[in-house]
Design an enzyme around this catalytic site. Structure first.
Site, PDB file in Angstrom:
ATOM      1  CE  LYS A 172     -79.837  52.791  82.780  1.00 11.48           C
ATOM      2  NZ  LYS A 172     -80.221  51.444  82.329  1.00 11.48           N
ATOM      3  CD  GLU A 247     -72.171  50.540  97.554  1.00 12.46           C
ATOM      4  OE1 GLU A 247     -71.365  49.603  97.650  1.00 12.46           O
ATOM      5  OE2 GLU A 247     -72.269  51.437  98.408  1.00 12.46           O
ATOM      6  CB  CYS A 281     -71.653  42.689  93.915  1.00 12.32           C
ATOM      7  SG  CYS A 281     -72.870  42.999  95.204  1.00 12.32           S
ATOM      8  CD  GLU A 383     -67.180  42.111  89.171  1.00 11.49           C
ATOM      9  OE1 GLU A 383     -67.266  43.011  88.327  1.00 11.49           O
ATOM     10  OE2 GLU A 383     -67.867  42.070  90.207  1.00 11.49           O
TER      11      GLU A 383
HETATM   12  P1  NAD Z   1     -73.050  48.034  84.379  1.00  9.30           P
HETATM   13  O1  NAD Z   1     -72.068  48.963  84.972  1.00  9.30           O
HETATM   14  O2  NAD Z   1     -72.864  47.610  82.979  1.00  9.30           O
HETATM   15  O3  NAD Z   1     -74.523  48.642  84.449  1.00  9.30           O
HETATM   16  C1  NAD Z   1     -75.128  49.051  85.657  1.00  9.30           C
HETATM   17  C2  NAD Z   1     -76.191  50.077  85.341  1.00  9.30           C
HETATM   18  O4  NAD Z   1     -75.556  51.231  84.819  1.00  9.30           O
HETATM   19  C3  NAD Z   1     -77.200  49.641  84.285  1.00  9.30           C
HETATM   20  O5  NAD Z   1     -78.456  50.177  84.597  1.00  9.30           O
HETATM   21  C4  NAD Z   1     -76.641  50.292  83.025  1.00  9.30           C
HETATM   22  O6  NAD Z   1     -77.606  50.512  82.033  1.00  9.30           O
HETATM   23  C5  NAD Z   1     -76.112  51.596  83.569  1.00  9.30           C
HETATM   24  N1  NAD Z   1     -75.061  52.213  82.770  1.00  9.30           N
HETATM   25  C6  NAD Z   1     -74.180  51.623  81.938  1.00  9.30           C
HETATM   26  N2  NAD Z   1     -73.394  52.550  81.366  1.00  9.30           N
HETATM   27  C7  NAD Z   1     -73.765  53.759  81.868  1.00  9.30           C
HETATM   28  C8  NAD Z   1     -73.326  55.097  81.671  1.00  9.30           C
HETATM   29  N3  NAD Z   1     -72.338  55.371  80.833  1.00  9.30           N
HETATM   30  N4  NAD Z   1     -73.931  56.074  82.357  1.00  9.30           N
HETATM   31  C9  NAD Z   1     -74.928  55.796  83.218  1.00  9.30           C
HETATM   32  N5  NAD Z   1     -75.413  54.550  83.437  1.00  9.30           N
HETATM   33  C10 NAD Z   1     -74.824  53.542  82.770  1.00  9.30           C
HETATM   34  O7  NAD Z   1     -73.119  46.782  85.356  1.00  9.30           O
HETATM   35  P2  NAD Z   1     -73.983  45.461  85.194  1.00  9.30           P
HETATM   36  O8  NAD Z   1     -73.341  44.603  84.163  1.00  9.30           O
HETATM   37  O9  NAD Z   1     -75.416  45.826  85.057  1.00  9.30           O
HETATM   38  O10 NAD Z   1     -73.795  44.810  86.637  1.00  9.30           O
HETATM   39  C11 NAD Z   1     -72.739  43.994  86.988  1.00  9.30           C
HETATM   40  C12 NAD Z   1     -71.728  44.762  87.810  1.00  9.30           C
HETATM   41  O11 NAD Z   1     -72.362  45.346  88.942  1.00  9.30           O
HETATM   42  C13 NAD Z   1     -70.645  43.867  88.380  1.00  9.30           C
HETATM   43  O12 NAD Z   1     -69.408  44.508  88.240  1.00  9.30           O
HETATM   44  C14 NAD Z   1     -71.026  43.744  89.843  1.00  9.30           C
HETATM   45  O13 NAD Z   1     -69.955  43.456  90.716  1.00  9.30           O
HETATM   46  C15 NAD Z   1     -71.595  45.085  90.109  1.00  9.30           C
HETATM   47  N6  NAD Z   1     -72.457  45.067  91.286  1.00  9.30           N
HETATM   48  C16 NAD Z   1     -72.007  45.683  92.422  1.00  9.30           C
HETATM   49  C17 NAD Z   1     -72.784  45.661  93.572  1.00  9.30           C
HETATM   50  C18 NAD Z   1     -72.329  46.320  94.854  1.00  9.30           C
HETATM   51  O14 NAD Z   1     -73.147  46.507  95.740  1.00  9.30           O
HETATM   52  N7  NAD Z   1     -71.070  46.687  94.984  1.00  9.30           N
HETATM   53  C19 NAD Z   1     -74.031  45.018  93.541  1.00  9.30           C
HETATM   54  C20 NAD Z   1     -74.439  44.403  92.372  1.00  9.30           C
HETATM   55  C21 NAD Z   1     -73.647  44.443  91.240  1.00  9.30           C
END
Ligand code: NAD
Length: 480
Positions: A172, A247, A281, A383
């Site tokens: 997804k 991650e 990130c 963050e």
């Molecule tokens: P998010 O956690 O809101 O969403 C990430 C994904 O998870 C999306 O596909 C979302 O639809 C899904 N999701 C949301 N709630 C969920 C649930 N309850 N169950 C299952 N899936 C769910 O994050 P975002 O806003 O899309 O991304 C930004 C964040 O990602 C930042 O905190 C950033 O630091 C982090 N990030 C980390 C890395 C890494 O490698 N550590 C890389 C990129 C981004």
């Protein structure tokens, strides 16, 4: 209006619910797509398809898997232009970033793990009169959930090793950036990936994402996203004994010593702070500067950042595009306000930008640089995931390390010094999963990737990913 459909069992399909989400181009404010909003029923359909496909795919030889995954890499390259434009329209990121980094990297992910499937080997341990060998077997059906900031890049970073090790995947992408993931389905069909091996579901995290995590038949979850979402997923998947790779977020320190190569460091710090509008990130957001060069470094950095070309993401000259959404812009602005309330001195930017023409309603703000904020304040602890950085002074190595480690996160750090001994000493003491010395975002896909503490659990990349997506089974043979 373009519809973004699920890709299940090798075919595009509407969501069972017939519910849709509006996809918005953040650089223009226009509604550009209707995105399938999947739910538990779509996950079940995908699961059935993946389960049927597993007996075929897991029995392919590694050479057969290599050929198909390598062909997907080639097809991504052949469609680079189209994929890059779609990525930029969904996210507001500069087209040159999509073209030069993200889409090429998605192809590299497939190519790298295609060849990894040929190289992957397991251990054997001999004893007196017995030998142990370890089988590394595909898990079955696995779930891959990725964020919006580097959409196809991070999506394929999970999917490619999962497929290379013989699993079938329910993946997804973020509902904010669904287009390139949807396009990937067609490329997989063209490459000859059997139906049902990769299923791509679209929609919101709380619906379809949650349903993937909750499905009892999906045995492993590889997730990249926010720390809070990671906690939520972990609370569900933990008691179900699923394999879990998380991650998560970061608040990355950048340690600038007075013996650094100043010109290089200024230029690279501007890049590591504001690439993709600070929405990577790995971006540095806490810039720690040795007090002896603080003023000089600060002035040069401001000058460098002021030259960044903010503009229409589709314009090839643009270096700094729009934020991912209007909601995210509000969040970033609320942090800029907070930083001011916490006593921060706004040195540069942070203002809303209204462009002319096509992008006049886009979600643009200029990169913001603050100073005078202590390490414990919320601006330096939470963050923001946007173009906001703080400058802090330090005196000597020990204080630099102390400030750098003053965080619940532990993803990545950068160290800027020409003193090689100091660089190694400091790297050893930093509580982060990744340390770059005199560089940033230089990636060798064989190396472990990920963070510690609130930045996640487990590592991706190279063998780490191949191991995550397999179950180890030890076989002990007694031969006396
Ligand atoms: P998010 O956690 O809101 O969403 C990430 C994904 O998870 C999306 O596909 C979302 O639809 C899904 N999701 C949301 N709630 C969920 C649930 N309850 N169950 C299952 N899936 C769910 O994050 P975002 O806003 O899309 O991304 C930004 C964040 O990602 C930042 O905190 C950033 O630091 C982090 N990030 C980390 C890395 C890494 O490698 N550590 C890389 C990129 C981004």
């Amino acid at each position: 209006m373009k519809k973004i459909l699920h890709f299940i069992d090798g075919e595009y399909s509407n969501p069972v619910s017939d519910l849709w989400i509006e996809g918005i181009n953040p650089a223009t404010g226009e509604i550009i797509t209707q995105i399938s909003n999947g739910d538990v029923r779509d996950v079940e359909k995908a699961f059935q398809a993946a389960t049927r496909a597993f007996s075929i795919w897991s029995n392919y030889s590694s050479t057969e898997r290599f050929q198909i995954l390598n062909r997907i890499a080639e097809l991504i390259e052949e469609n680079l232009e189209e994929l890059a434009i779609a990525e930029t329209i969904d996210t507001g990121k500069p087209l040159r970033l999509s073209k030069e980094v993200e889409i090429p990297r998605a192809a590299s992910n497939f190519r790298f793990f295609a060849t990894a499937s040929l190289q992957f080997a397991s251990e054997s341990h001999s004893m007196n009169q017995a030998i142990n060998y370890t089988l590394r077997q595909a898990i079955g059906v696995v779930g891959c959930i990725s964020p919006w900031n580097l959409p196809l890049y991070l999506f394929t970073w999970k999917i490619a090793p999962a497929l290379a090790t013989g699993n079938c995947v329910i993946a997804k992408p973020s509902e904010m950036s669904p287009s390139t993931a949807a396009m990937l389905g067609e490329l997989c069909n063209k490459a000859g990936l059997p139906k049902g091996v990769l299923n791509i579901l679209q929609g919101e995290g709380k619906g379809v994402g949650n349903a993937i995590v909750n499905h009892p038949g999906i045995k492993a979850i590889s997730f990249t996203g926010g720390t809070k979402t990671g906690q939520h997923i972990s609370a569900i998947a933990g008691p179900m004994f699923k394999k879990l790779s998380l991650e998560l977020g970061g608040k990355n320190p950048c340690l600038v010593f007075d013996d650094c190569n100043l010109e290089l460091t200024v230029s690279e710090v501007a890049r590591l702070a504001f690439s993709n509008q600070g929405q990577i990130c790995l971006c540095g957001s806490r810039i720690l500067i040795e007090e002896t060069i603080y003023e000089e470094f600060k002035n040069k950095l401001i000058e460098k950042v002021s030259k960044l070309i903010v503009g229409d993401p589709l314009d090839p000259k643009t270096q700094f595009g729009s934020l991912i959404s209007f909601e995210h812009k509000k969040k970033v602005q609320s942090y800029i306000q907070l930083a001011i309330e916490e006593g921060g001195n706004l040195l540069y930017g942070g203002n809303e930008i209204q462009l002319e023409g096509r992008c006049k309603n886009g979600s643009f703000i200029s990169p913001a640089i603050f100073e005078n904020l202590g390490p414990k304040c919320r601006t330096n602890q939470e963050e923001i995931f946007g173009p906001v950085i703080t400058l802090q002074k330090f005196k000597g190595e020990l204080e630099a390390i102390e400030l750098a480690n003053d965080s619940v996160y532990g993803l990545a750090a950068t160290v800027w010094t020409e003193n090689v001994r100091k660089a190694h000493r400091v790297a050893q003491k930093l509580n982060t999963g990744i340390v770059w010395i005199n560089c940033w975002l230089l990636r060798d896909l064989r190396t472990p990737f990920g963070g510690m503490n609130a930045s996640g659990v487990g590592r991706e990349g190279g063998l780490e990913a191949m191991r995550f997506f397999t179950e180890a089974k030890n076989v002990c043979v007694y031969y006396n």
